[in-house]
Design a protein around this motif. Sequence first.
Motif, PDB file in Angstrom:
ATOM      1  N   ARG A   3      -5.760   2.853 -13.486  1.00 41.15           N
ATOM      2  CA  ARG A   3      -5.467   3.975 -12.592  1.00 41.15           C
ATOM      3  C   ARG A   3      -6.216   3.811 -11.271  1.00 41.15           C
ATOM      4  O   ARG A   3      -5.648   4.028 -10.191  1.00 41.15           O
ATOM      5  CB  ARG A   3      -5.880   5.286 -13.254  1.00 41.15           C
ATOM      6  N   VAL A   4      -7.473   3.388 -11.360  1.00 37.09           N
ATOM      7  CA  VAL A   4      -8.270   3.160 -10.152  1.00 37.09           C
ATOM      8  C   VAL A   4      -7.642   2.049  -9.310  1.00 37.09           C
ATOM      9  O   VAL A   4      -7.551   2.160  -8.081  1.00 37.09           O
ATOM     10  CB  VAL A   4      -9.722   2.815 -10.532  1.00 37.09           C
ATOM     11  N   LEU A   5      -7.210   0.975  -9.980  1.00 38.91           N
ATOM     12  CA  LEU A   5      -6.576  -0.125  -9.248  1.00 38.91           C
ATOM     13  C   LEU A   5      -5.262   0.337  -8.611  1.00 38.91           C
ATOM     14  O   LEU A   5      -4.904  -0.113  -7.515  1.00 38.91           O
ATOM     15  CB  LEU A   5      -6.331  -1.305 -10.186  1.00 38.91           C
ATOM     16  N   GLY A   6      -4.549   1.223  -9.285  1.00 37.07           N
ATOM     17  CA  GLY A   6      -3.311   1.772  -8.706  1.00 37.07           C
ATOM     18  C   GLY A   6      -3.589   2.512  -7.409  1.00 37.07           C
ATOM     19  O   GLY A   6      -2.839   2.384  -6.423  1.00 37.07           O
ATOM     20  N   TYR A   7      -4.669   3.309  -7.404  1.00 34.55           N
ATOM     21  CA  TYR A   7      -5.066   3.983  -6.167  1.00 34.55           C
ATOM     22  C   TYR A   7      -5.299   2.960  -5.051  1.00 34.55           C
ATOM     23  O   TYR A   7      -4.879   3.153  -3.911  1.00 34.55           O
ATOM     24  CB  TYR A   7      -6.354   4.774  -6.391  1.00 34.55           C
ATOM     25  N   GLN A   8      -5.985   1.863  -5.380  1.00 38.45           N
ATOM     26  CA  GLN A   8      -6.313   0.877  -4.369  1.00 38.45           C
ATOM     27  C   GLN A   8      -5.066   0.165  -3.843  1.00 38.45           C
ATOM     28  O   GLN A   8      -4.985  -0.164  -2.656  1.00 38.45           O
ATOM     29  CB  GLN A   8      -7.294  -0.151  -4.942  1.00 38.45           C
ATOM     30  N   ILE A   9      -4.091  -0.081  -4.709  1.00 37.80           N
ATOM     31  CA  ILE A   9      -2.849  -0.732  -4.254  1.00 37.80           C
ATOM     32  C   ILE A   9      -2.132   0.161  -3.240  1.00 37.80           C
ATOM     33  O   ILE A   9      -1.640  -0.301  -2.203  1.00 37.80           O
ATOM     34  CB  ILE A   9      -1.940  -1.043  -5.460  1.00 37.80           C
ATOM     35  N   VAL A  10      -2.101   1.471  -3.541  1.00 41.05           N
ATOM     36  CA  VAL A  10      -1.457   2.398  -2.599  1.00 41.05           C
ATOM     37  C   VAL A  10      -2.234   2.437  -1.280  1.00 41.05           C
ATOM     38  O   VAL A  10      -1.631   2.423  -0.189  1.00 41.05           O
ATOM     39  CB  VAL A  10      -1.370   3.809  -3.224  1.00 41.05           C
ATOM     40  N   LEU A  11      -3.571   2.474  -1.375  1.00 41.33           N
ATOM     41  CA  LEU A  11      -4.387   2.494  -0.157  1.00 41.33           C
ATOM     42  C   LEU A  11      -4.179   1.224   0.659  1.00 41.33           C
ATOM     43  O   LEU A  11      -4.098   1.275   1.900  1.00 41.33           O
ATOM     44  CB  LEU A  11      -5.870   2.635  -0.530  1.00 41.33           C
ATOM     45  N   LEU A  12      -4.092   0.081  -0.020  1.00 43.64           N
ATOM     46  CA  LEU A  12      -3.873  -1.183   0.673  1.00 43.64           C
ATOM     47  C   LEU A  12      -2.516  -1.180   1.375  1.00 43.64           C
ATOM     48  O   LEU A  12      -2.398  -1.600   2.548  1.00 43.64           O
ATOM     49  CB  LEU A  12      -3.950  -2.328  -0.333  1.00 43.64           C
ATOM     50  N   SER A  13      -1.500  -0.680   0.685  1.00 42.21           N
ATOM     51  CA  SER A  13      -0.152  -0.644   1.275  1.00 42.21           C
ATOM     52  C   SER A  13      -0.113   0.254   2.508  1.00 42.21           C
ATOM     53  O   SER A  13       0.469  -0.091   3.547  1.00 42.21           O
ATOM     54  CB  SER A  13       0.865  -0.146   0.240  1.00 42.21           C
ATOM     55  N   LEU A  14      -0.748   1.418   2.414  1.00 40.27           N
ATOM     56  CA  LEU A  14      -0.769   2.327   3.559  1.00 40.27           C
ATOM     57  C   LEU A  14      -1.545   1.733   4.727  1.00 40.27           C
ATOM     58  O   LEU A  14      -1.155   1.912   5.899  1.00 40.27           O
ATOM     59  CB  LEU A  14      -1.399   3.662   3.135  1.00 40.27           C
ATOM     60  N   GLY A  15      -2.645   1.016   4.409  1.00 41.69           N
ATOM     61  CA  GLY A  15      -3.425   0.389   5.471  1.00 41.69           C
ATOM     62  C   GLY A  15      -2.621  -0.672   6.204  1.00 41.69           C
ATOM     63  O   GLY A  15      -2.639  -0.744   7.447  1.00 41.69           O
ATOM     64  N   LEU A  16      -1.895  -1.506   5.456  1.00 44.98           N
ATOM     65  CA  LEU A  16      -1.077  -2.538   6.091  1.00 44.98           C
ATOM     66  C   LEU A  16       0.063  -1.921   6.898  1.00 44.98           C
ATOM     67  O   LEU A  16       0.389  -2.390   8.005  1.00 44.98           O
ATOM     68  CB  LEU A  16      -0.499  -3.472   5.019  1.00 44.98           C
ATOM     69  N   ALA A  17       0.672  -0.870   6.356  1.00 44.93           N
ATOM     70  CA  ALA A  17       1.757  -0.200   7.084  1.00 44.93           C
ATOM     71  C   ALA A  17       1.239   0.380   8.395  1.00 44.93           C
ATOM     72  O   ALA A  17       1.909   0.291   9.440  1.00 44.93           O
ATOM     73  CB  ALA A  17       2.360   0.899   6.218  1.00 44.93           C
ATOM     74  N   GLY A  18       0.035   0.962   8.352  1.00 36.92           N
ATOM     75  CA  GLY A  18      -0.544   1.512   9.570  1.00 36.92           C
ATOM     76  C   GLY A  18      -0.795   0.449  10.621  1.00 36.92           C
ATOM     77  O   GLY A  18      -0.528   0.649  11.815  1.00 36.92           O
ATOM     78  N   LEU A  19      -1.314  -0.713  10.174  1.00 34.71           N
ATOM     79  CA  LEU A  19      -1.545  -1.818  11.115  1.00 34.71           C
ATOM     80  C   LEU A  19      -0.229  -2.311  11.709  1.00 34.71           C
ATOM     81  O   LEU A  19      -0.113  -2.581  12.922  1.00 34.71           O
ATOM     82  CB  LEU A  19      -2.248  -2.975  10.403  1.00 34.71           C
ATOM     83  N   GLY A  20       0.777  -2.442  10.839  1.00 37.95           N
ATOM     84  CA  GLY A  20       2.087  -2.911  11.327  1.00 37.95           C
ATOM     85  C   GLY A  20       2.670  -1.970  12.362  1.00 37.95           C
ATOM     86  O   GLY A  20       3.213  -2.401  13.394  1.00 37.95           O
ATOM     87  N   LEU A  21       2.580  -0.657  12.126  1.00 39.77           N
ATOM     88  CA  LEU A  21       3.088   0.319  13.086  1.00 39.77           C
ATOM     89  C   LEU A  21       2.311   0.275  14.389  1.00 39.77           C
ATOM     90  O   LEU A  21       2.887   0.465  15.485  1.00 39.77           O
ATOM     91  CB  LEU A  21       3.037   1.718  12.471  1.00 39.77           C
ATOM     92  N   THR A  22       1.001   0.034  14.308  1.00 34.24           N
ATOM     93  CA  THR A  22       0.195  -0.089  15.533  1.00 34.24           C
ATOM     94  C   THR A  22       0.699  -1.252  16.383  1.00 34.24           C
ATOM     95  O   THR A  22       0.816  -1.143  17.615  1.00 34.24           O
ATOM     96  CB  THR A  22      -1.283  -0.308  15.172  1.00 34.24           C
ATOM     97  N   GLY A  23       0.994  -2.381  15.744  1.00 33.55           N
ATOM     98  CA  GLY A  23       1.532  -3.535  16.473  1.00 33.55           C
ATOM     99  C   GLY A  23       2.878  -3.219  17.128  1.00 33.55           C
ATOM    100  O   GLY A  23       3.148  -3.633  18.276  1.00 33.55           O
ATOM    101  N   LEU A  24       3.730  -2.460  16.430  1.00 33.44           N
ATOM    102  CA  LEU A  24       5.014  -2.076  16.997  1.00 33.44           C
ATOM    103  C   LEU A  24       4.828  -1.225  18.240  1.00 33.44           C
ATOM    104  O   LEU A  24       5.516  -1.411  19.269  1.00 33.44           O
ATOM    105  CB  LEU A  24       5.829  -1.291  15.953  1.00 33.44           C
ATOM    106  N   ALA A  25       3.902  -0.269  18.141  1.00 29.08           N
ATOM    107  CA  ALA A  25       3.663   0.610  19.291  1.00 29.08           C
ATOM    108  C   ALA A  25       3.192  -0.189  20.498  1.00 29.08           C
ATOM    109  O   ALA A  25       3.620   0.071  21.642  1.00 29.08           O
ATOM    110  CB  ALA A  25       2.629   1.672  18.922  1.00 29.08           C
ATOM    111  N   ILE A  26       2.329  -1.174  20.269  1.00 27.69           N
ATOM    112  CA  ILE A  26       1.853  -2.009  21.381  1.00 27.69           C
ATOM    113  C   ILE A  26       2.994  -2.783  22.003  1.00 27.69           C
ATOM    114  O   ILE A  26       3.142  -2.856  23.250  1.00 27.69           O
ATOM    115  CB  ILE A  26       0.745  -2.963  20.891  1.00 27.69           C
ATOM    116  N   ASP A  27       3.880  -3.361  21.212  1.00 23.41           N
ATOM    117  CA  ASP A  27       4.992  -4.152  21.740  1.00 23.41           C
ATOM    118  C   ASP A  27       6.024  -3.274  22.453  1.00 23.41           C
ATOM    119  O   ASP A  27       6.656  -3.703  23.435  1.00 23.41           O
ATOM    120  CB  ASP A  27       5.660  -4.944  20.617  1.00 23.41           C
ATOM    121  N   ILE A  28       6.219  -2.021  21.976  1.00 24.75           N
ATOM    122  CA  ILE A  28       7.136  -1.109  22.669  1.00 24.75           C
ATOM    123  C   ILE A  28       6.596  -0.775  24.052  1.00 24.75           C
ATOM    124  O   ILE A  28       7.333  -0.777  25.063  1.00 24.75           O
ATOM    125  CB  ILE A  28       7.350   0.174  21.833  1.00 24.75           C
TER     126      ILE A  28
END
Length: 645
Positions: A43-68
């Motif tokens: 269960r703890v590892l599941g929390y971390q997988i979700v946190l990791l996914s959200l962190g990567l998504a946030g970074l990806g969106l930041t890159g999109l905003a910079i390129d726009i």
Amino acid sequence: MLSGSRPDVVSLASPETGRSREGGSLLLRLLGLSWAYRGRVLRVLGYQIVLLSLGLAGLGLTGLAIDILRHRLDPSNRLPDLPAGLGRLVDAEREPMRAVLSIGAAILAMAAARAVINYGYALSVGYLVHMEIVPDLRARVYDKLQRLSFRFFDANKSGSLINRVTGDVQLVRSFVDGVLLPSVIMVLSLGVYVAYMLRAHVLLTLACLAPTPLLWIASTLFARWAQPAYLRNRELVDRMVLSFTEGLQGIQVIKGLGREREVHRRFDERSREVREQQQETFRTVSVLSPTIDLLGQVSLVILLGMGGLLVTRDRMTLGQLVVFAGILQQFSGQIASMATIVNTAQQSFIGAKRVFEVLDTPVEITSPEAPARPARVEGRLVFERVTFGYDPERPVLHDVHLDVAPGQFVAVIGPTGAGKSTLLSLIPRFYDPTSGRVLLDGIDLRRHDLDQIRRRMGVVFQDNFLFSNTVAANIAFGAPHATREQIERAAVIACAHEFIRELPEGYDTELGEAAANLSGGQRQRLAIARAVLLDPPLLLLDDPTAAVDASTEREILDAILSATRGRTTIMATHRAHLLRRAHQVIVLDRGRIAERGTHEELLRRRGHYASALALHDAHAVGARADDDTPSRRAAAGARAAEDPA
């Protein structure tokens, strides 16, 4: 514990034991321990997988905003493709600022989600380690300590055992939340980060990860140094805890002899040794962490040089480079956490080794698989050619033969170190004979059920321990469900009922630590009451009047004579008042039976027995002369009138 000379045996802290378990074996056992809690760990590892996914998504969106924004400033720069869901909501070509604000809102929503999930993660980890692992493991260690033989406690200091139940269990716990979970999270994160970077640019990824092997080399060198250093630390902490506990337990002796400053100085020395050793460890740990961090910064330098070149040549967008840099920083952060993980792992391995040493110690004294369970015990006790030594190479008892009929009172006498306490300790199977056997009603004690046979023996030591509880609870310690009537009957037999009634709350009076609010004679009479509560057919007394004055001795002697009626009794004593009443007296000398017979028979022989009594009387006279107060003289005169030697 019964007194007596006990040679050293192999202790938990010995080098032989310390080298018995390799790191790989410890790791497997720690993983096995963690597997028992796999549901919550997953269960703890599941929390971390979700946190990791959200962190990567946030970074990806930041890159999109910079390129726009970069496209808005210079339309010649390529406009990035928006994710499908976001692309349907907003047109980045026509409304770039609205697209950037939408991306910002999405990043903010993901940050809020991360905060909530982080809260759940912290709760789950806290519950796992503090509500499950630590209590369970501490209970297992304490349970094992309760089942180990006296030999184990003879060989290991109380400070070390206390430290294993408290500090070392915490170190084992740190393997789960400080090593296992962070390691799995690190491996998972690194895998995702590397995959993401390779997808962005293979050559840039390989260049940035080139310093990584140096990190493994640094961590390996540290691990080799750290394990013996942390083992030394636990040994020094053991010594400090022992000094602390002895200072508390011996406070009366310390104050009585005015040694407070010296005892404090010794504790301060032990504490200083721990502090200095920890400082040395911290210095080395402090070198490892910045070394790993420095190697991580080398990767960022490579990224700035090579990544900047790729952007200028239009082989990577600026937004992609920013995202790559963010992921590389997180990658470096995970690698930097390796220093903490390695450090925690070495500490947890040392703690695990010390905890597993207790859990793996064989239980020497056990019940057989199919024990004899006689309906009643008559009380016939026979020693058949019994030899015993705490160290088998150095026997304390030699070829002892003894036959005690049911209901007999046998007194054991002999000089200090003759083996009196050792003889008594074999009857309740605190130890087993090295050779020969002890029979109860014709059955070898080793064939009896251990708990059942001990409940049919009442044992009274020289210095009996009473718990911080009520008088009634202390008497009923061996039979918690005893009625008040049974408790009072035992107190009457032990000549304790009258003084208990005079206590502030009678049987419900709370005793202080070690029953310091009672006199020595009162404590011994409560111990006798505790021993006779279950009406045991056997009574074992290890010189219970050895350390009391004449008036207190009279109180205890009366209690003893009352308690022994109708019971097979073995008692180590030098008191003529009791020796005269014994059916047989056993004289021990250097572990052998030198004489046996009644008090009168042995006196007429003028052998070991007569000499032992004369020596004891001489000591008693000397002690009375040293404290020749009127009350002492009166007590001595009364005793002499009632009990002429």
